[in-house]
Design a protein around this motif. Structure first.
Motif, PDB file in Angstrom:
ATOM      1  N   LYS A  47      -7.770 -26.451  -6.024  1.00  0.00           N
ATOM      2  CA  LYS A  47      -8.907 -26.264  -5.117  1.00  0.00           C
ATOM      3  C   LYS A  47      -8.753 -24.990  -4.290  1.00  0.00           C
ATOM      4  N   GLN A  50      -9.640 -22.120  -6.536  1.00  0.00           N
ATOM      5  CA  GLN A  50     -11.094 -22.076  -6.696  1.00  0.00           C
ATOM      6  C   GLN A  50     -11.754 -21.416  -5.488  1.00  0.00           C
ATOM      7  N   ALA A  51     -11.290 -21.762  -4.295  1.00  0.00           N
ATOM      8  CA  ALA A  51     -11.857 -21.168  -3.083  1.00  0.00           C
ATOM      9  C   ALA A  51     -11.578 -19.670  -3.031  1.00  0.00           C
ATOM     10  N   GLN A  52     -10.380 -19.265  -3.410  1.00  0.00           N
ATOM     11  CA  GLN A  52     -10.046 -17.839  -3.390  1.00  0.00           C
ATOM     12  C   GLN A  52     -10.823 -17.086  -4.478  1.00  0.00           C
ATOM     13  N   GLU A  53     -11.055 -17.740  -5.604  1.00  0.00           N
ATOM     14  CA  GLU A  53     -11.848 -17.123  -6.675  1.00  0.00           C
ATOM     15  C   GLU A  53     -13.279 -16.908  -6.205  1.00  0.00           C
ATOM     16  N   GLN A  54     -13.840 -17.884  -5.494  1.00  0.00           N
ATOM     17  CA  GLN A  54     -15.197 -17.748  -4.979  1.00  0.00           C
ATOM     18  C   GLN A  54     -15.266 -16.660  -3.913  1.00  0.00           C
ATOM     19  N   SER A  55     -14.248 -16.562  -3.096  1.00  0.00           N
ATOM     20  CA  SER A  55     -14.198 -15.511  -2.084  1.00  0.00           C
ATOM     21  C   SER A  55     -14.147 -14.129  -2.744  1.00  0.00           C
ATOM     22  N   GLU A  57     -15.246 -13.396  -5.710  1.00  0.00           N
ATOM     23  CA  GLU A  57     -16.533 -13.168  -6.363  1.00  0.00           C
ATOM     24  C   GLU A  57     -17.597 -12.740  -5.358  1.00  0.00           C
ATOM     25  N   MET A  58     -17.593 -13.309  -4.164  1.00  0.00           N
ATOM     26  CA  MET A  58     -18.575 -12.934  -3.148  1.00  0.00           C
ATOM     27  C   MET A  58     -18.333 -11.511  -2.640  1.00  0.00           C
ATOM     28  N   VAL A  63     -16.488 -11.730 -11.342  1.00  0.00           N
ATOM     29  CA  VAL A  63     -15.482 -12.773 -11.531  1.00  0.00           C
ATOM     30  C   VAL A  63     -14.126 -12.100 -11.769  1.00  0.00           C
ATOM     31  N   TYR A  75      -5.480 -12.056  -2.553  1.00  0.00           N
ATOM     32  CA  TYR A  75      -6.125 -13.352  -2.321  1.00  0.00           C
ATOM     33  C   TYR A  75      -5.138 -14.510  -2.471  1.00  0.00           C
ATOM     34  N   GLY A  96     -15.626 -18.020 -14.363  1.00  0.00           N
ATOM     35  CA  GLY A  96     -15.109 -18.276 -13.029  1.00  0.00           C
ATOM     36  C   GLY A  96     -14.568 -19.673 -12.812  1.00  0.00           C
TER      37      GLY A  96
END
Length: 107
Positions: A47, A50-55, A57-58, A63, A75, A96
């Protein structure tokens, strides 16, 4: 003979017996739950990735190519390639999605 107060050998042996029985009861329960603890730690690690991947990506509008890129960009920490149990690695797919895969060992 003086009247000295203290524990007798029998009393000390009874106390040691009680402590031994308590240890015999508790130690198997602790070892039985260690696999559950490792699984929960792995789920929490996934988890976090996943949060760092979303960060990532933003901020970067793309991705990441993998966990290594998250590490080099700051990250994730250097030692964050897999779950804490050491048996599972984390992989980021091209869309992603973060997945956990069993580590392969080299022969």
């Amino acid at each position: 003979m003086k009247n000295e107060k203290g524990f007798t050998l029998i009393e000390m042996m009874i106390v040691m017996l009680i402590i031994s029985v308590l240890l015999i009861i508790t130690i198997p329960n602790i070892t039985k739950h260690s696999s559950t603890i490792n699984d929960k730690g792995c789920q929490a690690f996934i988890k976090m990735v996943q949060a760092q991947e979303q960060s990532f990506e933003m901020e970067k509008k793309r991705v990441p190519t993998g966990v290594d890129e998250l590490i080099t960009e700051g990250y994730l920490r250097e030692d964050a390639k897999g779950c804490p149990n050491g048996k599972t690695e984390v992989k980021i797919d091209s869309d992603g999605a973060v997945t956990a895969i069993a580590k392969t060992t080299a022969p």
